[in-house]
Design an enzyme around this catalytic site. Structure first.
Site, PDB file in Angstrom:
ATOM      1  CE1 TYR A   1      -6.179 -30.521  62.318  1.00 46.78           C
ATOM      2  CE2 TYR A   1      -8.832 -29.735  63.158  1.00 46.78           C
ATOM      3  CZ  TYR A   1      -7.733 -30.565  61.860  1.00 46.78           C
ATOM      4  OH  TYR A   1      -8.064 -30.595  60.751  1.00 46.78           O
TER       5      TYR A   1
ATOM      6  CB  SER B   1     -15.999 -30.114  56.928  1.00 44.76           C
ATOM      7  OG  SER B   1     -15.036 -30.766  56.759  1.00 44.76           O
TER       8      SER B   1
ATOM      9  CD  GLN C   1     -15.558 -28.355  52.808  1.00 42.67           C
ATOM     10  OE1 GLN C   1     -15.471 -29.287  53.659  1.00 42.67           O
ATOM     11  NE2 GLN C   1     -13.797 -28.691  52.007  1.00 42.67           N
TER      12      GLN C   1
ATOM     13  CE1 TYR D   1     -11.171 -28.922  52.797  1.00 41.77           C
ATOM     14  CE2 TYR D   1     -11.859 -31.389  53.746  1.00 41.77           C
ATOM     15  CZ  TYR D   1     -11.191 -29.492  53.313  1.00 41.77           C
ATOM     16  OH  TYR D   1     -11.089 -29.597  54.781  1.00 41.77           O
TER      17      TYR D   1
ATOM     18  CB  THR E   1     -12.737 -26.135  49.423  1.00 44.43           C
ATOM     19  OG1 THR E   1     -13.953 -25.716  50.716  1.00 44.43           O
ATOM     20  CG2 THR E   1     -11.371 -26.401  50.750  1.00 44.43           C
TER      21      THR E   1
ATOM     22  NE  ARG F   1      -3.643 -26.826  58.984  1.00 44.60           N
ATOM     23  CZ  ARG F   1      -4.365 -27.340  58.059  1.00 44.60           C
ATOM     24  NH1 ARG F   1      -5.186 -28.540  58.408  1.00 44.60           N
ATOM     25  NH2 ARG F   1      -5.033 -27.025  56.573  1.00 44.60           N
TER      26      ARG F   1
ATOM     27  CE  LYS G   1     -14.078 -22.311  53.660  1.00 41.81           C
ATOM     28  NZ  LYS G   1     -12.486 -22.720  53.596  1.00 41.81           N
TER      29      LYS G   1
ATOM     30  CG  HIS H   1      -8.155 -23.425  54.286  1.00 39.41           C
ATOM     31  ND1 HIS H   1      -8.824 -24.422  53.488  1.00 39.41           N
ATOM     32  CD2 HIS H   1      -8.120 -24.615  55.918  1.00 39.41           C
ATOM     33  CE1 HIS H   1      -9.793 -25.420  53.688  1.00 39.41           C
ATOM     34  NE2 HIS H   1      -9.676 -26.018  55.141  1.00 39.41           N
TER      35      HIS H   1
ATOM     36  NE  ARG I   1      -6.882 -25.302  60.088  1.00 38.41           N
ATOM     37  CZ  ARG I   1      -6.541 -25.774  61.089  1.00 38.41           C
ATOM     38  NH1 ARG I   1      -6.263 -24.908  61.802  1.00 38.41           N
ATOM     39  NH2 ARG I   1      -6.191 -27.652  61.236  1.00 38.41           N
TER      40      ARG I   1
END
Length: 388
Positions: free
Chosen positions: A24, A106, A127, A129, A155, A164, A251, A275, A278
């Site tokens: 991961y 995060s 951070q 989202y 972000t 992924r 970001k 990222h 990713r």
């Protein structure tokens, strides 16, 4: 095993972690071309060695976003860091604070804002989202500010989740994922005891605090995937800029025009980032994107970069490309997984030592001495690779 570099910590983490967790953090999107380019493009930048420059003592200290740092390095936001070591976000934040650099928590951390901030002596960064659930965003911002956090990293390169492929093979997702993870944990008893048993709770602390219920790993994938908002634009972020009174960093910038938009928006800084390879495979590496962005907005805001930075040499290379500072992601998580807080502190010592050597041998006494003149413009190897 002997540890002398971040690559050694990667191998130590691979041995210690269940495969679903190692892959991961180690993997990227699709064929992972951008993941590889992030590292390769940095290594292709040849440092310009200079001699007899009377360098003397090298000073790594710098100021970023009005914060005095021991070196131009911070720890990037990494989701689920608390699954890589017991209360991993706390350990990483303590290591960063001890070494005089910032730690970025995060949104999807295991440990909550309050837990992490209460365990360190200086404000961390947070951070966030862009999510459909504006109530969650507002709640997270209010809690972060109340905890004493003043630097927000926003972000913007995740309007949809990246594909992924490794995750389906490793057990993070895919058929019988929960059963496969359980079997892997049993086969990795040191991790199972230290993190699996002693590192509970394993929910997402910031999400659970808002939802008033435990958010498990299975819930994490569904909740986050359903909350990404591909319709958002700069105007939708104005309420955040008005609400957040401290420094705000955007970001996920790779294009000079987006960097100019960030200046017009009123951001205090940007992070040139894909990222960590990713999200969208096939995009520019951060190292290749940085010069054009620096030409466009250098001096108007703080320029940070992540993705592909594994050594002190890489830090110097990225600074020479135009960055004011860098953030470490995978590198610190490998060290954390291998040896906890002590591993992260040792990694940062290694990074600092490598920077001092590189600066001494390129004739730089201070961070401000690093420029594009610190590099030899080499095109042969990248062109040769492209032709293969």
């Amino acid at each position: 095993m002997i540890i002398s570099s971040s690559s050694d910590y990667r191998e130590a983490a691979r041995r210690r972690l269940p495969p679903f967790l190692f892959h991961y953090i180690d993997g990227g999107a699709y064929a992972e071309a951008t993941l590889r380019r992030n590292v390769e493009d940095l290594s292709d930048l040849a440092l310009r060695q200079r001699v007899l420059k009377s360098v003397g003592e090298v000073d790594l200290s710098t100021t970023l976003l009005k914060q005095q740092l021991s070196m131009p390095v911070g720890l990037a936001p990494v989701g689920l860091t608390g699954m890589y070591a017991r209360r991993g976000e706390v350990q990483a934040a303590q290591a960063a604070t001890q070494k005089g650099i910032p730690f970025t928590l995060s949104t999807v951390s295991v440990c909550s804002i309050e837990e992490v901030q209460s365990q360190v002596g200086k404000p961390i960064w947070f951070q966030l989202y862009v999510l459909k659930d504006r109530g969650f965003m507002k709640n997270a911002l209010e809690r972060a500010w109340a905890a004493g956090i003043r630097t927000l990293v926003f972000t913007v390169d995740m309007p949809v989740p990246g594909a992924r492929y490794r995750d389906a093979h490793s057990g993070m997702s895919g058929p019988n994922a929960a059963f496969r993870r359980m079997v892997q944990a049993v086969l990795h008893p040191f991790w199972a005891y230290d993190v699996g048993l002693m590192g509970t709770p394993h929910d997402l602390g910031n999400v659970s605090a808002y939802r008033k219920e435990k958010t498990s790993l299975e819930d994490y994938v569904g909740w986050l995937g359903n909350n990404f908002d591909p319709s958002i634009g700069w105007k939708d972020l104005e309420w955040i800029r008005e609400f957040w009174k401290g420094p705000m960093v955007i970001k996920g910038i790779l294009d000079p025009e987006d960097a100019r938009d960030a200046v017009r928006f009123g951001a205090d800084g940007i992070i040139v980032s894909n990222h960590g390879g990713r999200q969208l495979d096939g995009v520019l590496s951060s190292a290749r994107a940085m010069p054009a962005i620096a030409d466009a907005v250098k001096g108007e805001m703080t320029l940070l970069a992540d993705s592909g930075i594994r050594s002190g040499l890489d830090v110097v290379r990225m600074l020479a490309q135009g960055a004011d500072g860098v953030l470490l992601g995978r590198a610190f998580v490998y060290a954390l997984a291998a040896a906890g807080r002590a591993g992260v502190e040792n990694l940062l010592d290694i990074i600092a030592k490598e920077m001092r050597v590189a600066m001494t041998l390129t004739g730089a006494r201070a961070i401000s001495d690093i420029s594009r003149d610190s590099l030899v413009r080499e095109i042969e190897r990248p062109l040769a690779r492209a032709a293969q």
